[in-house]
Scaffold this motif. Sequence first.
Motif, PDB file in Angstrom:
ATOM      1  N   ARG A 100       0.832  -1.195   0.000  1.00 15.59           N
ATOM      2  CA  ARG A 100       0.000   0.000   0.000  1.00 15.59           C
ATOM      3  C   ARG A 100       0.878   1.261   0.000  1.00 15.59           C
ATOM      4  O   ARG A 100       1.810   1.385   0.805  1.00 15.59           O
ATOM      5  N   THR A 102       0.581   5.704  -1.008  1.00 19.25           N
ATOM      6  CA  THR A 102      -0.269   6.805  -1.451  1.00 19.25           C
ATOM      7  C   THR A 102      -0.036   7.061  -2.939  1.00 19.25           C
ATOM      8  O   THR A 102       1.047   6.774  -3.478  1.00 19.25           O
ATOM      9  N   ASN A 128      -5.765   7.003  -7.943  1.00 25.36           N
ATOM     10  CA  ASN A 128      -5.947   5.700  -7.297  1.00 25.36           C
ATOM     11  C   ASN A 128      -6.795   4.805  -8.185  1.00 25.36           C
ATOM     12  O   ASN A 128      -7.496   5.278  -9.082  1.00 25.36           O
ATOM     13  N   TRP A 135      -9.628  -4.680   4.521  1.00 26.16           N
ATOM     14  CA  TRP A 135     -10.084  -3.362   4.933  1.00 26.16           C
ATOM     15  C   TRP A 135     -10.900  -3.545   6.209  1.00 26.16           C
ATOM     16  O   TRP A 135     -12.109  -3.661   6.197  1.00 26.16           O
ATOM     17  N   ASP A 266     -12.270   2.486  -6.920  1.00 24.46           N
ATOM     18  CA  ASP A 266     -12.267   2.631  -5.469  1.00 24.46           C
ATOM     19  C   ASP A 266     -12.464   4.101  -5.111  1.00 24.46           C
ATOM     20  O   ASP A 266     -11.750   4.970  -5.617  1.00 24.46           O
ATOM     21  N   SER A 270     -10.141   6.926  -0.358  1.00 22.99           N
ATOM     22  CA  SER A 270      -9.050   6.587  -1.276  1.00 22.99           C
ATOM     23  C   SER A 270      -9.001   7.506  -2.490  1.00 22.99           C
ATOM     24  O   SER A 270      -7.997   7.536  -3.208  1.00 22.99           O
ATOM     25  N   ARG A 297      -4.580   8.581   1.658  1.00 17.28           N
ATOM     26  CA  ARG A 297      -4.614   7.220   2.157  1.00 17.28           C
ATOM     27  C   ARG A 297      -3.694   6.322   1.319  1.00 17.28           C
ATOM     28  O   ARG A 297      -3.739   6.375   0.083  1.00 17.28           O
ATOM     29  N   VAL A 299      -3.007   3.299  -0.742  1.00 14.67           N
ATOM     30  CA  VAL A 299      -3.956   2.465  -1.477  1.00 14.67           C
ATOM     31  C   VAL A 299      -3.251   1.243  -2.066  1.00 14.67           C
ATOM     32  O   VAL A 299      -2.022   1.165  -2.107  1.00 14.67           O
TER      33      VAL A 299
END
Length: 308
Positions: A100, A102, A128, A135, A266, A270, A297, A299
């Motif tokens: 993950r 950003t 994103n 999650w 998404d 996000s 966030r 992602v």
Amino acid sequence: MKTKHTSLAFFLLLILGSPALLLGKIPENLLGSSPWRQSLPLYPGIRHVRWLFPQPRLMVVNAVQVDLTQPGLQFVATQADPQAGQPMPDCPRFTIRTKRTTTGDFLQQCRKGELTQGFPLPVVLAVNAAPWVPWESPYTHAYSDGMGLLISQGKLVCPPKGSPGLVITKNKTLEFRDFPKDAPLPQDIWIALCGFGMVLKNNAILPGDNPKDLHPRMVWGLNQDHTKLFLMAVDGRQEGYSMGANLYECAQLMQWLGATEALNMDGGGSTTMVFWDPVMNTPRLLNRPTKDGKYQRPVGCSLGIWYR
């Protein structure tokens, strides 16, 4: 590179937006106008525009049009983590696919070559992409799985789970495709990124109009002859700034932009759209994912655009 005059105009547009009146569903007289009339060029073949809709609720929308006929235009997506295939150390029932990151860091790391085997790619815009798992509390897992089909630079990163996605073929054509779980994978895919579901197909709106289903949204679309890619970020869950949109409204907006097909990617916290500011020499947010206007966030995957 933009001139100082263009940069100033771009800055003013970000602050002021282009006010338009929405009464209930988007009215025909608004849809009949040109959504790109007040857009500004970010880079060759890439234009950006921002709107502030005061009704039926506060809603801030950022959209980018990408001319797919622009010479040298290229795409890059998040690649597999070096530990891909192993159980996640902080959630071992899932498999490591990607780390993950950003979207802003993805853009910057591509430019430094940190995500591309040491070869710097001058990415100028990034958004994103697919939803991921896990999650769940504490929401701080370092890796991602379950993104649907993710193919990056011709290599399989994550297997399909039945969700549709945007495909960039090895011949650099773009289209939306369905990916059933057990179907054999086509060999012509350079990049594949999946979302939740189509909201626009053959210029027909698919979701119903649910006024309570308001969230930040990231939606991707294509025009009829697949010469234009549309990337749209709707900010939401921010009282006094932007309350979000439902999927019906997103489909309407994509029609207005010029799309005949559109995929819901998404969204929520996000939702991120970042460009490389050549004046400040740093990534800059085009939208506002959170109230502070700064937080992004991490992602599961992102899509970037660069020039050969």
